[in-house]
Design a protein around this motif. Structure first.
Motif, short mmCIF file in Angstrom:
data_model
loop_
_atom_site.label_atom_id
_atom_site.label_comp_id
_atom_site.label_asym_id
_atom_site.label_seq_id
_atom_site.Cartn_x
_atom_site.Cartn_y
_atom_site.Cartn_z
N VAL A 108 0.84 -1.20 0.00
CA VAL A 108 0.00 0.00 0.00
C VAL A 108 0.87 1.25 0.00
CG1 VAL A 108 -1.99 -1.07 1.11
CG2 VAL A 108 -0.19 -0.06 2.53
N SER A 109 0.27 2.34 -0.45
CA SER A 109 0.97 3.62 -0.50
C SER A 109 1.49 4.01 0.88
CB SER A 109 0.01 4.69 -1.02
OG SER A 109 0.62 5.96 -1.03
N ASN A 110 2.69 4.56 0.91
CA ASN A 110 3.35 4.89 2.18
C ASN A 110 2.57 5.87 3.04
OD1 ASN A 110 5.78 3.33 1.88
ND2 ASN A 110 6.46 4.80 0.33
N ASP A 111 1.83 6.79 2.41
CA ASP A 111 1.19 7.85 3.19
C ASP A 111 -0.22 7.50 3.67
OD1 ASP A 111 -0.01 7.88 0.73
OD2 ASP A 111 0.35 10.01 0.29
N LEU A 112 -0.66 6.27 3.42
CA LEU A 112 -1.98 5.86 3.88
C LEU A 112 -1.91 5.29 5.30
CD1 LEU A 112 -3.45 4.10 0.70
CD2 LEU A 112 -4.03 6.36 1.60
N PHE A 136 -10.62 4.46 -4.92
CA PHE A 136 -9.47 3.82 -4.27
C PHE A 136 -8.95 2.80 -5.29
CE2 PHE A 136 -7.19 0.78 -1.68
CZ PHE A 136 -6.56 1.58 -0.73
N ARG A 137 -7.79 3.10 -5.86
CA ARG A 137 -7.28 2.34 -7.00
C ARG A 137 -6.39 1.18 -6.54
NH1 ARG A 137 -4.71 7.66 -9.36
NH2 ARG A 137 -4.16 7.63 -7.14
N VAL A 138 -6.77 -0.02 -6.95
CA VAL A 138 -5.97 -1.22 -6.65
C VAL A 138 -5.49 -1.81 -7.96
CG1 VAL A 138 -7.33 -1.63 -4.57
CG2 VAL A 138 -7.90 -2.87 -6.66
N ALA A 139 -4.27 -2.32 -7.95
CA ALA A 139 -3.68 -2.80 -9.20
C ALA A 139 -3.09 -4.19 -9.05
CB ALA A 139 -2.60 -1.82 -9.68
N ALA A 140 -2.97 -4.83 -10.19
CA ALA A 140 -2.28 -6.12 -10.33
C ALA A 140 -2.08 -6.32 -11.82
CB ALA A 140 -3.08 -7.26 -9.72
N ASP A 164 -16.32 -1.56 -4.72
CA ASP A 164 -15.73 -0.78 -3.63
C ASP A 164 -14.44 -0.09 -4.03
OD1 ASP A 164 -17.80 -1.61 -1.95
OD2 ASP A 164 -16.70 -3.41 -1.35
N VAL A 165 -13.77 -0.63 -5.03
CA VAL A 165 -12.48 -0.07 -5.45
C VAL A 165 -12.44 -0.01 -6.98
CG1 VAL A 165 -11.25 -0.93 -3.40
CG2 VAL A 165 -11.37 -2.36 -5.46
N GLN A 166 -11.44 0.67 -7.50
CA GLN A 166 -11.26 0.73 -8.95
C GLN A 166 -10.04 -0.09 -9.33
OE1 GLN A 166 -9.58 4.22 -11.56
NE2 GLN A 166 -11.76 4.58 -11.29
N PHE A 167 -10.24 -1.11 -10.15
CA PHE A 167 -9.13 -1.97 -10.53
C PHE A 167 -8.35 -1.37 -11.69
CE2 PHE A 167 -7.29 -5.38 -13.14
CZ PHE A 167 -6.45 -5.97 -12.20
N ILE A 168 -7.02 -1.37 -11.56
CA ILE A 168 -6.11 -0.89 -12.60
C ILE A 168 -5.25 -2.06 -13.06
CG2 ILE A 168 -4.28 0.75 -13.19
CD1 ILE A 168 -6.85 2.15 -12.41
N ASN A 169 -5.23 -2.33 -14.34
CA ASN A 169 -4.41 -3.42 -14.88
C ASN A 169 -3.05 -2.87 -15.30
OD1 ASN A 169 -3.56 -5.89 -15.99
ND2 ASN A 169 -4.36 -5.34 -18.00
N ILE A 170 -1.99 -3.43 -14.73
CA ILE A 170 -0.62 -3.09 -15.14
C ILE A 170 0.02 -4.39 -15.61
CG2 ILE A 170 1.58 -2.06 -14.45
CD1 ILE A 170 0.06 -0.62 -12.20
N PRO A 171 0.00 -4.67 -16.92
CA PRO A 171 0.37 -5.98 -17.45
C PRO A 171 1.75 -6.49 -17.03
CG PRO A 171 -0.71 -4.68 -19.14
CD PRO A 171 -0.47 -3.77 -17.99
N ASN A 172 2.76 -5.64 -17.10
CA ASN A 172 4.13 -6.09 -16.80
C ASN A 172 4.47 -5.78 -15.34
OD1 ASN A 172 6.88 -6.66 -16.70
ND2 ASN A 172 7.23 -5.93 -18.78
N PRO A 173 4.73 -6.80 -14.52
CA PRO A 173 5.03 -6.57 -13.10
C PRO A 173 6.22 -5.65 -12.86
CG PRO A 173 4.60 -8.89 -13.50
CD PRO A 173 4.69 -8.24 -14.85
N ARG A 181 5.22 4.89 -7.46
CA ARG A 181 6.00 6.12 -7.31
C ARG A 181 5.28 7.34 -7.90
NH1 ARG A 181 12.27 4.20 -8.57
NH2 ARG A 181 12.92 4.11 -6.38
N ARG A 182 4.56 7.11 -8.99
CA ARG A 182 3.85 8.22 -9.64
C ARG A 182 2.49 8.49 -8.99
NH1 ARG A 182 5.98 5.72 -14.63
NH2 ARG A 182 4.05 4.54 -14.80
N GLY A 183 2.14 7.69 -7.99
CA GLY A 183 0.87 7.89 -7.31
C GLY A 183 -0.34 7.50 -8.13
N GLU A 184 -0.16 6.55 -9.05
CA GLU A 184 -1.26 6.13 -9.93
C GLU A 184 -2.19 5.12 -9.26
OE1 GLU A 184 1.36 6.68 -14.04
OE2 GLU A 184 0.78 4.68 -13.36
N VAL A 185 -1.73 4.49 -8.18
CA VAL A 185 -2.54 3.51 -7.45
C VAL A 185 -2.31 3.67 -5.96
CG1 VAL A 185 -2.58 1.84 -9.35
CG2 VAL A 185 -0.77 1.70 -7.62
#
Length: 333
Positions: A108-112, A136-140, A164-173, A181-185
């Protein structure tokens, strides 16, 4: 001149049988993803006998499955999730071995204000985001084991990934760290060694290992196609035998496991060393949990049909039995 010609004919005659014998050795192309628990497969060619084995690295498990279905490779390291998904779509895949399990981390994000292993604090923050009208953006990486581990763990805690959350797909781990780092999730479920890299770089903080769901720690599965089994049964057996040998090595030689991760992923020793602690070499195939994973995936609307019968039918234990000398009852059946 005639003596020279005779010597040449004899020499050619001596070489030709050897060439014919070389051609008799079957070949197998084995594909694997460049994640920590997949990297040991890069060692299988040097531990293979009676088969010309080529190990080919891919960026993701989805890429490996695509290569198998397009017949670019013969054997593939995928996940239990890929296996169920492929069967749901009617593809010809046959599971022949387990490999390495584990490798998942939720970060999880450091500032949460979310505490480690504290689901109540996570749900409180998600509720606050909803009340404020913010997603609240969650990714995998959709389609990999970490995705289903996260979704299953969320569902068990009463969190709906679709509502409850918004799923973000990031294909390459390997891109997960930059997204954080960019605060996208706000949260990500990543795979080792990239999950460990994220923590060591301070890009996010550890929340939990998402193993409290139907899949447990189960991750990797070795699959092939029925035409490969029909045309090269002995080569498939020798491929499984090499996987078993490498798995036994990984279980007893952690420095070798660390070195292998480093070589394949290019990440440093500290990251590889920490990642190994979340990996569990295991060549068994777990039939009942595989069926449970399929049921969970259907409940989560990840697949559209009940693939329980196909999951059981397409798990072929013959090669594991031959490679280990154990009955299928001792191999996860």
């Amino acid at each position: 001149m005639f003596r020279s010609l005779a010597k040449f004919v004899l020499a050619v005659g001596a070489v030709l049988p050897l060439a014919g014998q070389a051609q008799d050795v079957p070949s197998i192309k084995l594909g694997y993803a460049k994640c920590a628990h997949c990297t040991p497969l890069s060692l299988t060619p040097q531990h293979a006998a009676n088969v010309k084995l080529e190990a080919i690295g891919f960026n993701t498990g989805n890429d490996v499955l695509t290569a198998l279905l397009s017949k670019s490779i013969d054997v593939a390291q995928v996940t239990y999730l890929h296996y169920a998904t492929a069967l749901d779509k009617g593809f010809d895949v046959v599971a022949i071995s387990g490999q390495v399990n584990g490798g998942s981390q939720i970060l999880v994000s450091n500032d949460l204000p979310i505490k480690e292993n504290d689901w109540a604090s996570l749900k409180k923050v998600i509720a606050e985001y909803k009340a404020a009208g913010k997603p609240f953006r969650v990714a995998a990486s959709r389609g990999n084991a970490q995705d289903i581990h996260m979704r299953g763990a969320f569902a068990k805690q009463g969190i709906d990934v679709n509502k409850d959350v918004q799923f973000i797909n990031i294909p390459n781990p390997s891109d997960h760290v930059q997204a954080l780092r960019r605060g996208e999730v706000e949260l990500i479920c990543s795979v080792d060694p990239f999950a460990t890299q994220i923590r060591q770089l301070g890009a996010a903080k550890f929340f939990t290992f998402p193993y409290d769901q139907a899949a447990g720690k189960l991750t990797n599965l070795i699959v092939t196609r029925s035409d490969v089994i029909a045309s090269k049964p002995k080569a498939v057996e020798e491929t499984v035998r090499s996987i078993v040998k490498v798995n036994d090595l990984m279980s007893t030689d952690k420095p070798l496991f660390v070195d292998t991760i480093q070589k394949v992923t290019g990440l440093d020793k500290a990251i590889a060393t920490s990642a190994v602690e979340n990996l569990y070499p295991d060549y068994r195939m777990y039939r009942a949990p595989a069926v449970a994973i399929g049921a969970m995936m259907r409940d989560l609307k990840y697949i559209g049909s009940d693939v329980s019968a196909q999951i059981e039918k397409n798990m072929d234990y013959r090669f594991l039995e031959a490679a280990t000398g154990k009955p299928k009852s001792a191999l996860g059946y």
